[in-house]
Write an enzyme that holds these catalytic residues in place. Structure first.
Site, PDB file in Angstrom:
ATOM      1  CB  VAL A 177      -1.001  -0.027   1.189  1.00  0.00           C
ATOM      2  CG1 VAL A 177      -0.299   0.035   2.533  1.00  0.00           C
ATOM      3  CG2 VAL A 177      -1.986   1.127   1.100  1.00  0.00           C
ATOM      4  N   GLY A 178       2.054   1.140   0.622  1.00  0.00           N
ATOM      5  CA  GLY A 178       2.980   2.280   0.647  1.00  0.00           C
ATOM      6  C   GLY A 178       3.719   2.350  -0.684  1.00  0.00           C
ATOM      7  N   GLY A 207      -6.665   7.465   8.113  1.00  0.00           N
ATOM      8  CA  GLY A 207      -7.108   6.886   6.849  1.00  0.00           C
ATOM      9  C   GLY A 207      -7.843   5.596   7.185  1.00  0.00           C
ATOM     10  CB  ILE A 214      -4.571   1.647   8.386  1.00  0.00           C
ATOM     11  CG1 ILE A 214      -4.419   0.814   7.104  1.00  0.00           C
ATOM     12  CG2 ILE A 214      -3.852   0.973   9.556  1.00  0.00           C
ATOM     13  CD1 ILE A 214      -3.003   0.608   6.609  1.00  0.00           C
ATOM     14  NE  ARG A 218       6.713   2.081   3.765  1.00  0.00           N
ATOM     15  CZ  ARG A 218       5.806   1.090   3.743  1.00  0.00           C
ATOM     16  NH1 ARG A 218       5.385   0.547   4.863  1.00  0.00           N
ATOM     17  NH2 ARG A 218       5.357   0.637   2.587  1.00  0.00           N
ATOM     18  CG  ASP A 242       5.304  -4.124  11.920  1.00  0.00           C
ATOM     19  OD1 ASP A 242       5.904  -5.186  12.227  1.00  0.00           O
ATOM     20  OD2 ASP A 242       4.688  -3.984  10.842  1.00  0.00           O
ATOM     21  CG  HIS A 285       7.666  -3.945   7.521  1.00  0.00           C
ATOM     22  ND1 HIS A 285       8.235  -2.955   6.766  1.00  0.00           N
ATOM     23  CD2 HIS A 285       6.334  -3.868   7.265  1.00  0.00           C
ATOM     24  CE1 HIS A 285       7.299  -2.322   6.073  1.00  0.00           C
ATOM     25  NE2 HIS A 285       6.122  -2.866   6.365  1.00  0.00           N
ATOM     26  CB  SER A 330       0.415  -6.640   5.478  1.00  0.00           C
ATOM     27  OG  SER A 330       1.708  -6.904   4.966  1.00  0.00           O
TER      28      SER A 330
END
Ligand SMILES: O=C(O)C(=O)CO
Length: 365
Positions: A120-121, A199, A201, A282, A306, A330, A333
């Site tokens: 998504v990023g 947003g 999330i 991020r 994360d 990380h 997801s």
């Protein structure tokens, strides 16, 4: 005569129109491929920069409209190999670990039509360089919202209730007897949660936190988001007020020039001493040196991350030595379903771009 659906209802006009459009597009693709075969022309080349979840690969292979080359490994493709392999491709399927910049686009040459990132990023891509060349960009929003929100809540609880530290104590003999003042953390009941960057999330996180008894949600962003905020009764405040009033801050913003390093000593110095800071967006939105000082000096209670800079964080990094800092590699997801859905959406974006159609999820450049 008009046909009827299985349920015995008349199909509406928009349904018929969509079906017609789909059939025309399929026919066009088929005739393009037939023409290519007849003239001995090669199928467009696609480079996939990593081993990806099966749903995505299957979709690319079964499309029959491209010739696929892949870096078939769980580890990143070496830069020199990437620069060599992209030459002459029409589609690039990449991950958030690849820096897709001027150098890569130049190496690919004018044939490159579409870049599809399985994320998504999209801060790892040079948007200006893509725009300049008229290359389209696909990404994977929505499909990972729930998984990221779930992991954010897990990280928040692990950090605020000191789960990792407590497990270590249970294993290493630090668990003496039940002690009234030992391993106390911070609860969510009656708390104020601040969302930095509201947003999809952020909303999904708030919805999951609400049943824990959160009293108030605050948010800050470049603009107010009244519709989204209304779904979680969140109040818009400045970054300073968010810092001053929140018991928990969760960072959900995208990494942009405006958000780079936004969580710095100025922000930490305004936070409550018992506040917990969580980041699943991020790493570069945080000044890690400032965060380290804030954690060591007791300016804030704890942090759960994360994402870091760099990734992976070197095992001797000072943040990894702190008991009040929980660091995950990380994985926000990382559910099987989500990664497959991301891989499939990235494949759909790529295939649509090769066919010259609208991408299901396109970054406007
Ligand atoms: O999709 C992204 O941008 C991620 O960070 C994956 O979790």
């Amino acid at each position: 005569m008009v046909d009827v659906t299985e349920a015995g209802e008349l199909p509406d006009q928009s349904c018929l129109w969509r079906l017609k459009r789909f059939l025309i597009s399929e026919f066009n693709t088929w005739s393009r491929l037939e023409a290519m075969k007849a003239t001995g022309k090669q199928l467009p080349k696609v480079y996939v920069t990593r081993r990806i979840p099966p749903e995505g690969m299957k979709m690319l292979q079964e499309s029959g409209i491209c010739e696929i080359e892949q870096w078939d490994s769980d580890d990143p493709v070496p830069r020199a190999e990437l620069l060599k392999k992209v030459s002459g491709i029409q589609g690039l399927y990449c991950l958030l670990t690849e820096n897709i910049n001027e150098e890569v686009l130049k190496a690919a040459g004018p044939s490159l039509k579409v870049v599809s990132t399985m994320s998504v990023g999209y801060d790892h891509l040079s948007l200006d360089a893509l725009k300049k060349r008229g290359i389209r960009l696909g990404y994977t929003p929505d499909v990972l919202t729930e998984a990221v929100a779930e992991l954010t809540v897990a990280l928040l609880l692990a950090t605020s209730r000191r789960l990792i530290e407590a497990v270590d104590e249970a294993k290493n003999g630090g668990w003496g007897t039940w002690k009234p003042l030992w391993m106390c953390g911070n609860g969510l009941t009656q708390s104020t949660v601040g969302i930095l960057g509201l947003g999809r999330i952020g909303v999904a996180i708030a919805k999951r936190l609400k049943p824990f008894g959160v009293k108030k949600f605050l948010y800050t962003d470049i603009d107010r988001r009244p519709e989204l905020a209304a779904t979680i009764s969140a109040e818009f405040v400045s970054l300073d007020v968010l810092a001053q009033q929140s018991d928990f801050i969760t960072v959900c913003c995208a990494l942009t020039p405006e958000t780079q390093g936004i969580c710095d000593k100025r922000l930490f110095s305004k936070m409550k001493n018992n506040a917990v800071f969580i980041n699943t967006s991020r790493g570069a939105v945080v000044n890690q040196e400032d965060l380290y000082q804030a954690l060591v000096n007791g300016q804030i209670a704890a942090a759960g991350l994360d994402v870091t800079v760099p990734e992976p964080l070197p095992v001797d990094h000072p943040l990894l030595k702190l008991k009040n800092c929980v660091i995950l590699p990380h994985i926000a997801s990382a559910t099987v379903e989500t990664r497959n859905a991301m891989a499939a959406l990235a494949a759909k974006n790529l295939l649509a771009g090769l066919k010259g159609e609208a991408l299901p999820k396109e970054v406007p450049l």
